[in-house]
Design an enzyme around this catalytic site. Structure first.
Site, PDB file in Angstrom:
ATOM      1  N   ASN A 251       1.726   4.396  -7.167  1.00 41.28           N
ATOM      2  CA  ASN A 251       0.602   3.988  -8.007  1.00 41.28           C
ATOM      3  C   ASN A 251       0.389   2.491  -7.779  1.00 41.28           C
ATOM      4  O   ASN A 251       1.200   1.673  -8.208  1.00 41.28           O
ATOM      5  CB  ASN A 251       0.889   4.260  -9.488  1.00 41.28           C
ATOM      6  CG  ASN A 251       1.003   5.751  -9.766  1.00 41.28           C
ATOM      7  OD1 ASN A 251       0.150   6.537  -9.362  1.00 41.28           O
ATOM      8  ND2 ASN A 251       2.068   6.150 -10.451  1.00 41.28           N
ATOM      9  N   LEU A 252      -0.684   2.139  -7.104  1.00 46.88           N
ATOM     10  CA  LEU A 252      -0.907   0.751  -6.692  1.00 46.88           C
ATOM     11  C   LEU A 252      -1.240  -0.147  -7.878  1.00 46.88           C
ATOM     12  O   LEU A 252      -1.895   0.274  -8.837  1.00 46.88           O
ATOM     13  CB  LEU A 252      -2.049   0.689  -5.679  1.00 46.88           C
ATOM     14  CG  LEU A 252      -1.806   1.375  -4.330  1.00 46.88           C
ATOM     15  CD1 LEU A 252      -3.054   1.297  -3.469  1.00 46.88           C
ATOM     16  CD2 LEU A 252      -0.626   0.734  -3.604  1.00 46.88           C
TER      17      LEU A 252
ATOM     18  N   ASP B  39      11.638   4.250 -16.292  1.00 49.68           N
ATOM     19  CA  ASP B  39      12.049   3.620 -15.032  1.00 49.68           C
ATOM     20  C   ASP B  39      12.216   2.112 -15.185  1.00 49.68           C
ATOM     21  O   ASP B  39      11.651   1.324 -14.429  1.00 49.68           O
ATOM     22  CB  ASP B  39      11.029   3.937 -13.937  1.00 49.68           C
ATOM     23  CG  ASP B  39      11.627   3.799 -12.535  1.00 49.68           C
ATOM     24  OD1 ASP B  39      12.864   3.695 -12.442  1.00 49.68           O
ATOM     25  OD2 ASP B  39      10.863   3.786 -11.562  1.00 49.68           O
TER      26      ASP B  39
ATOM     27  N   GLU C  62       0.808  -1.217   0.000  1.00 52.59           N
ATOM     28  CA  GLU C  62       0.000   0.000   0.000  1.00 52.59           C
ATOM     29  C   GLU C  62       0.843   1.269   0.000  1.00 52.59           C
ATOM     30  O   GLU C  62       0.317   2.361  -0.188  1.00 52.59           O
ATOM     31  CB  GLU C  62      -0.939  -0.006   1.216  1.00 52.59           C
ATOM     32  CG  GLU C  62      -2.002  -1.097   1.156  1.00 52.59           C
ATOM     33  CD  GLU C  62      -2.958  -1.039   2.329  1.00 52.59           C
ATOM     34  OE1 GLU C  62      -3.877  -0.191   2.297  1.00 52.59           O
ATOM     35  OE2 GLU C  62      -2.782  -1.821   3.276  1.00 52.59           O
TER      36      GLU C  62
END
Length: 520
Positions: free
Chosen positions: A94-95, A204, A90
């Site tokens: 950005n989940l 990334d 959590e």
């Protein structure tokens, strides 16, 4: 039971199906479900054509489409924390959630904040661009959702964790050398494909972006092909691992991606996430063996290691133009595959579901036996012999409905029946589609027959949809479940196929004991 209210439709992109139909000389037909050529409420997709299939393109992946928020809430149990698969849980910015659609397909859902993408049109256009890509080296993007403040991406779910977990947090065994070389090659191939398709920028790139599918094969997450926000924030890792030019101007270039690939090579070599500057000092000091992962216990080829170290050094050059291209990566890593005949899941030490014939818990009818063997010819013979006896009671027509249109519709079905009998499956699809699109009369048998036609034309997605529609018309019809089992097996969803086969056998057993049930 199977899925009557088919959310499977939300995974299909009719324009793609029409393109495939044209390739197979099938006349395109109207779809009664939601057409997604233009996402509702805001924008059309970019006008660039969908990429043609290329060597390495994978079958069985849904075309890109828009999902409803309700679909994704249902799939993820209302975005339950128990469904979070982000490496940081959590705490992730950005989940990412795992989820399961109503058609039983597993998905990964990335949830952005509205602040990241305040303009829904910009978010959707970026998603459509990435969604056109399809390759076996990618965890492919299959959809998006832009509803109110919600910004969500939907991708194939990879069940066997990330490279970071296998390298840095392993429990029983580390990744052997040959598998590390395979990972490097597969990711290089993914980057080369994306570059050739006009999407050279990957944001990334790191070991957390490399995921392992159900076969243990490494794939590159499609999420990195999209910017993390409209402002182009692209690197979330420590600045020590960020390309030097990005620190200067904040821009990601194709050369920046090569630098990041170099950091992944360092991870594979060392088994640790070490700063590139430190690794380069070791390379310049010819301390290559100090760089290598001690957990390999010397079980690697020195010649191969030297080549990979050299490639990593090239990728990490401070001057962008001195870095290799994606083509250079593939040409260097391609020959370095010492165990090309060993499956990935074996080298990773994970179990893999074997593709064995479906084994039902109950005795099967001839139709069930044919479906368990996935014998499409025997299924065809059974459907021809059964004709329309199971349609009895599924339609009640008034005299007023008996119009010229009705006669034309029945003529279309008759032409479809002749084509089906003669194994002209493309013509049968066209004729049955004319019958279905009129909508005056609903026939589960026509759906079942068209489902088989789609299977014969190697379109299992469409076959599954039709089998589910047959169940909607006749909820307790064993044939609808049998056809779903075959389509699911063709989509490599073998456990679901076995479950569906057993449901069909149970319905057939119930039918034999008590006569036909569930007719309307």
């Amino acid at each position: 039971m199977g899925c009557c209210e088919s959310k499977f439709q939300s995974e299909t992109y009719p324009e793609k199906e029409k393109e495939k139909e044209k390739e197979n000389n099938i006349e395109p037909h109207n779809n009664s479900h939601k057409t997604l050529t233009t996402p509702p409420f805001l924008h059309p997709p970019p006008a660039t054509p969908t990429a043609e299939p290329v060597p390495g393109t994978i079958a069985g992946v849904p075309s890109f489409s828009e999902f409803s928020l309700a679909d994704l809430k249902a799939a993820t149990n209302s975005f339950s924390p128990d469904f979070i698969v982000s490496e940081s849980g959590e705490k992730a910015h950005n989940l990412v959630y795992k989820g399961r659609l109503q058609n039983r397909r597993w998905i990964a859902v990335k949830k952005f904040t509205k602040l990241a993408w305040p303009d829904p049109k910009q978010f959707a256009e970026e998603a459509w661009g990435v969604g056109k890509l399809r390759h076996r080296r990618l965890a492919n993007l299959i959809g998006y959702c832009c509803d109110g403040d919600e910004r969500l991406l939907v991708a194939e779910y990879m069940p066997n964790d990330s490279l970071a977990k296998h390298l840095f947090h392993w429990e029983s065994q580390t990744i052997e050398w040959a598998m590390r070389l395979r990972v490097a090659l597969h990711i290089a191939e993914a980057l080369e494909y994306c570059s050739n398709e006009g999407r050279p920028l990957y944001h990334d790139l790191n070991a957390y972006r490399v995921l392992f599918d159900e076969d243990g094969d490494p794939r590159l997450s499609c999420f990195g092909l999209m910017k993390n926000s409209r402002d182009g924030k692209s690197y979330s890792t420590n600045l020590a691992y960020t390309p030097p030019e990005y620190l200067r101007n904040g821009r990601v270039t194709a050369e920046s991606v090569m630098y990041s690939f170099g950091t992944v090579l360092l991870d594979l070599l060392s088994g640790k996430h070490i700063p590139p500057s430190h690794a380069l000092d070791m390379i310049r000091g010819k301390n290559i063996f100090c760089l290598m992962d001690s957990h390999l216990e010397g079980k690697f080829s020195t010649e191969e290691a030297i080549l990979v170290v050299g490639l990593a050094s090239q990728c990490l050059q401070s001057e962008p133009r001195e870095r290799p291209s994606t083509k250079d990566l593939v040409s260097t890593l391609g020959p370095l595959q010492p165990k090309s005949d060993v499956p990935s899941h074996v080298m990773l030490g994970i179990s893999k579901h074997e593709e064995t014939p479906l084994t039902p818990q109950r005795p099967l009818s001839p139709m069930g036996e044919a479906c368990s063997r996935m014998d499409l010819t025997a299924i065809h013979q059974t459907l021809v012999m059964t004709h329309y006896r199971d349609d009895e009671g599924t339609n009640e027509l008034s005299f007023q409905e008996w119009t010229q249109q009705m006669k034309d519709m029945l003529d279309a079905r008759k032409r479809g029946d002749f084509a089906f009998r003669d194994r002209d499956f493309k013509t049968a699809i066209d004729c049955y589609s004319q019958f279905i699109d009129v909508g005056t009369m609903v026939s589960p048998t026509v759906y079942a027959r068209r489902s088989l036609c789609y299977l014969m034309c190697d379109q299992p997605d469409a076959a599954l949809r039709d089998a589910m529609q047959a169940q909607c018309v006749y909820p307790d019809w064993p044939t609808a479940f049998y056809m779903q089992s075959v389509a699911l097996a063709k989509l490599d969803m073998h456990q679901d196929a076995a479950d569906m086969l057993n449901e069909a056998a149970g319905l057939e057993e119930k039918r034999q004991k008590g006569g036909r049930s569930g007719s309307s």
